[in-house]
Design a protein around this motif. Structure first.
Motif, PDB file in Angstrom:
ATOM      1  N   VAL A  36      80.652 -85.154  67.250  1.00 43.01           N
ATOM      2  CA  VAL A  36      80.235 -86.136  68.246  1.00 43.01           C
ATOM      3  C   VAL A  36      79.472 -87.235  67.515  1.00 43.01           C
ATOM      4  O   VAL A  36      78.573 -86.952  66.711  1.00 43.01           O
ATOM      5  N   ALA A  37      79.825 -88.475  67.775  1.00 37.65           N
ATOM      6  CA  ALA A  37      79.133 -89.630  67.179  1.00 37.65           C
ATOM      7  C   ALA A  37      78.381 -90.364  68.279  1.00 37.65           C
ATOM      8  O   ALA A  37      78.996 -90.871  69.222  1.00 37.65           O
ATOM      9  N   VAL A  38      77.057 -90.401  68.166  1.00 41.60           N
ATOM     10  CA  VAL A  38      76.219 -91.109  69.134  1.00 41.60           C
ATOM     11  C   VAL A  38      75.800 -92.439  68.511  1.00 41.60           C
ATOM     12  O   VAL A  38      75.310 -92.484  67.376  1.00 41.60           O
ATOM     13  N   ILE A  39      76.021 -93.517  69.268  1.00 43.61           N
ATOM     14  CA  ILE A  39      75.666 -94.855  68.773  1.00 43.61           C
ATOM     15  C   ILE A  39      74.824 -95.556  69.841  1.00 43.61           C
ATOM     16  O   ILE A  39      75.339 -95.922  70.904  1.00 43.61           O
ATOM     17  N   GLY A  40      73.545 -95.663  69.562  1.00 46.75           N
ATOM     18  CA  GLY A  40      72.638 -96.386  70.458  1.00 46.75           C
ATOM     19  C   GLY A  40      72.245 -97.725  69.851  1.00 46.75           C
ATOM     20  O   GLY A  40      72.777 -98.132  68.808  1.00 46.75           O
ATOM     21  N   ALA A  41      71.314 -98.393  70.484  1.00 45.60           N
ATOM     22  CA  ALA A  41      70.901 -99.723  70.010  1.00 45.60           C
ATOM     23  C   ALA A  41      70.321 -99.663  68.610  1.00 45.60           C
ATOM     24  O   ALA A  41      70.586-100.531  67.770  1.00 45.60           O
ATOM     25  N   SER A  42      69.523 -98.634  68.314  1.00 42.91           N
ATOM     26  CA  SER A  42      68.914 -98.529  66.983  1.00 42.91           C
ATOM     27  C   SER A  42      69.962 -98.272  65.914  1.00 42.91           C
ATOM     28  O   SER A  42      69.900 -98.846  64.815  1.00 42.91           O
ATOM     29  N   GLU A  43      70.932 -97.422  66.211  1.00 46.90           N
ATOM     30  CA  GLU A  43      72.003 -97.156  65.251  1.00 46.90           C
ATOM     31  C   GLU A  43      72.859 -98.403  65.031  1.00 46.90           C
ATOM     32  O   GLU A  43      73.214 -98.734  63.888  1.00 46.90           O
ATOM     33  N   ALA A  44      73.157 -99.106  66.127  1.00 50.18           N
ATOM     34  CA  ALA A  44      73.977-100.317  65.999  1.00 50.18           C
ATOM     35  C   ALA A  44      73.266-101.357  65.140  1.00 50.18           C
ATOM     36  O   ALA A  44      73.881-102.032  64.295  1.00 50.18           O
ATOM     37  N   ALA A  45      71.937-101.523  65.329  1.00 52.49           N
ATOM     38  CA  ALA A  45      71.183-102.510  64.554  1.00 52.49           C
ATOM     39  C   ALA A  45      71.103-102.125  63.080  1.00 52.49           C
ATOM     40  O   ALA A  45      71.130-102.997  62.193  1.00 52.49           O
ATOM     41  N   ALA A  46      71.015-100.803  62.804  1.00 48.71           N
ATOM     42  CA  ALA A  46      70.869-100.337  61.422  1.00 48.71           C
ATOM     43  C   ALA A  46      72.205-100.089  60.725  1.00 48.71           C
ATOM     44  O   ALA A  46      72.228 -99.785  59.526  1.00 48.71           O
ATOM     45  N   GLY A  47      73.308-100.194  61.462  1.00 52.07           N
ATOM     46  CA  GLY A  47      74.613 -99.913  60.869  1.00 52.07           C
ATOM     47  C   GLY A  47      74.799 -98.440  60.555  1.00 52.07           C
ATOM     48  O   GLY A  47      75.428 -98.079  59.557  1.00 52.07           O
ATOM     49  N   THR A  48      74.251 -97.579  61.438  1.00 48.76           N
ATOM     50  CA  THR A  48      74.341 -96.136  61.233  1.00 48.76           C
ATOM     51  C   THR A  48      75.007 -95.467  62.439  1.00 48.76           C
ATOM     52  O   THR A  48      75.259 -96.105  63.470  1.00 48.76           O
ATOM     53  N   VAL A  49      75.271 -94.183  62.294  1.00 50.01           N
ATOM     54  CA  VAL A  49      75.838 -93.354  63.360  1.00 50.01           C
ATOM     55  C   VAL A  49      75.093 -92.027  63.346  1.00 50.01           C
ATOM     56  O   VAL A  49      74.817 -91.464  62.277  1.00 50.01           O
TER      57      VAL A  49
END
Length: 420
Positions: free
Chosen positions: A374-387
């Motif tokens: 499962v890959a969760v992508i929230g605002a913090s992950e999107a801003a940091a380029g992470t998953v």
């Protein structure tokens, strides 16, 4: 089973911890893998999209495995003229298990095939053959049909329409033992990759009565070859009188289901009978015509029975390489997960996106569906380029997108070879 070359490495058999083995029919409904419809008929299951995805991954693996072991693949029709099955011996010896002939006219009577071997004999006979071509290994995942009684049908384990991982090796007499051992090696590799071990091995022998071809020399030669092969690979086995094919003895690899019922999955058979019936021949080094021996083998059996076993062995939590959905992408809030999902699909991964409901509910649904990642992508992950990548079992890692993609590609890769 003795330990050694034919054991399945523990790492190749991932299972849910502390789980009770369930009936594959119940799990198949819950996980939407297959469906039975009374309008289609008993023993004729429908493979739903998720089940079809898992099956297709396994079929692709098996075909690739066979290619690497020297097999050439063919397509053949699921029926043939009645005359073919008279010649092969199926109608005289096996008619009770066959569907009745279909007559288009007095001279055109067709039969749904109960096995693929007569068609593969016809492939060998398509042109002249030389000893230099032997052993000739022919493979196919093809349909065959058995007129099973309604009372014995159940889920995927006993059906009327069978998709068989079948193969036939045409070889010289002095090549038979080596080809039987080679077929057992293909089985070992396939079973380890799929994540299970056989329950037992059986040498299935002739019984009494008219079911079996009456040729003592045929049975003695075939049985001797199979015994030598079993001793060579070092597995414990039992004799099974009355369990042979009508035309020859066979090695059967046995499974146990959730209720302890035994059935055969993989098999290797030595056949001196059918090559003679179809007048098969090749030109030997001295210019003389010789009769080939036919080794029948099925590394993984029918797709139906195989998946009945795999569903129960893994409690529906298939290894990632053939899981129906390998990754569920769960965006949070207004974050768009389509870009990451698209990059995963470009790698060949089977991906679904889920937007509706709370994050906890979506993670729970993915867990119930046995999704490996499962890959969760929230605002913090999107801003940091992470998953935030969660694996089945609960471990969570926050990874740069490139690292997450590399991890998923590696973890979901189809196995190339199991060392042993």
């Amino acid at each position: 089973m003795r330990s050694g070359a034919f054991s399945c490495p523990e790492a190749c058999a991932p299972r849910l911890e502390e789980t009770t083995v369930q009936d594959h029919r119940k799990l198949g409904r819950e996980l939407e893998l297959f469906h039975s419809d009374p309008l289609v008929g008993a023993g004729l299951p429908l493979w739903l999209p998720k089940g079809a995805a898992a099956r297709r991954a396994v079929e692709d693996y098996l075909l690739d495995l066979e290619r690497r072991h020297g097999y050439q693949h063919v397509y053949s029709p699921p029926l043939a003229k009645e005359e073919m099955y008279l010649r092969s011996g199926h109608l005289p010896h096996y008619a009770d298990d066959m569907f009745p002939p279909m007559a288009l006219s007095d001279s055109d009577r067709f039969v749904l095939r109960p096995s693929l071997c007569p068609h593969h004999a016809a492939v060998f006979a398509a042109r002249g053959r030389s000893y230099r071509e032997l052993p000739l290994r022919i493979g196919e995942i093809g349909g065959q049909y058995r007129a099973e009684r309604s009372g014995v049908l159940g889920g995927l384990s006993r059906v009327r329409a069978i998709s068989l991982n079948d193969g036939h090796v045409f070889c010289a007499e002095d090549q038979v033992e080596a080809e039987v051992i080679a077929a057992l090696e293909v089985m070992r590799e396939a079973h380890a990759a799929l994540g299970f071990e056989p329950a037992s091995w059986r040498l299935s022998l002739r019984g009494d009565g008219p079911k079996y071809v009456d040729d003592p020399d045929l049975w003695e030669r075939g049985t001797a070859v199979l015994r030598r092969a079993l001793e060579a690979v070092g597995v414990d086995y039992v004799d099974g009188p009355g369990e042979a094919a009508f035309y020859g003895p066979k090695i059967d690899i046995q499974l146990l289901d959730h209720a302890g019922r035994e059935s055969t999955l993989a098999t290797v058979q030595v056949d001196y009978y059918m090559p003679a019936r179809f007048e098969l021949s090749y030109v030997d080094a001295d210019g003389a015509r010789k009769r080939p021996v036919m080794v029948h083998r099925s590394a993984a059996g029918s797709m139906e029975r195989l998946f009945a076993q795999l569903i129960e062995v893994h409690d529906g939590a298939f290894p990632a390489w053939y899981a129906p959905v390998q990754l569920e992408v769960l965006p949070i809030g207004d974050v768009d997960g389509r870009g990451f999902a698209g990059r995963c699909r470009a790698l060949g991964l089977r991906v679904e996106e889920s937007y509706a409901g709370s994050l906890a509910a979506r993670i729970r649904a993915a867990s119930v569906g046995r999704v490996p990642f499962v890959a969760v992508i929230g605002a913090s992950e999107a801003a940091a380029g992470t998953v935030s990548l969660r694996s089945r079992g609960g471990a969570v890692e926050v990874l740069p997108v490139a690292d997450a993609l590399a991890r998923l590609e590696s973890e979901c890769a189809v196995p190339k070879r199991i060392a042993g």
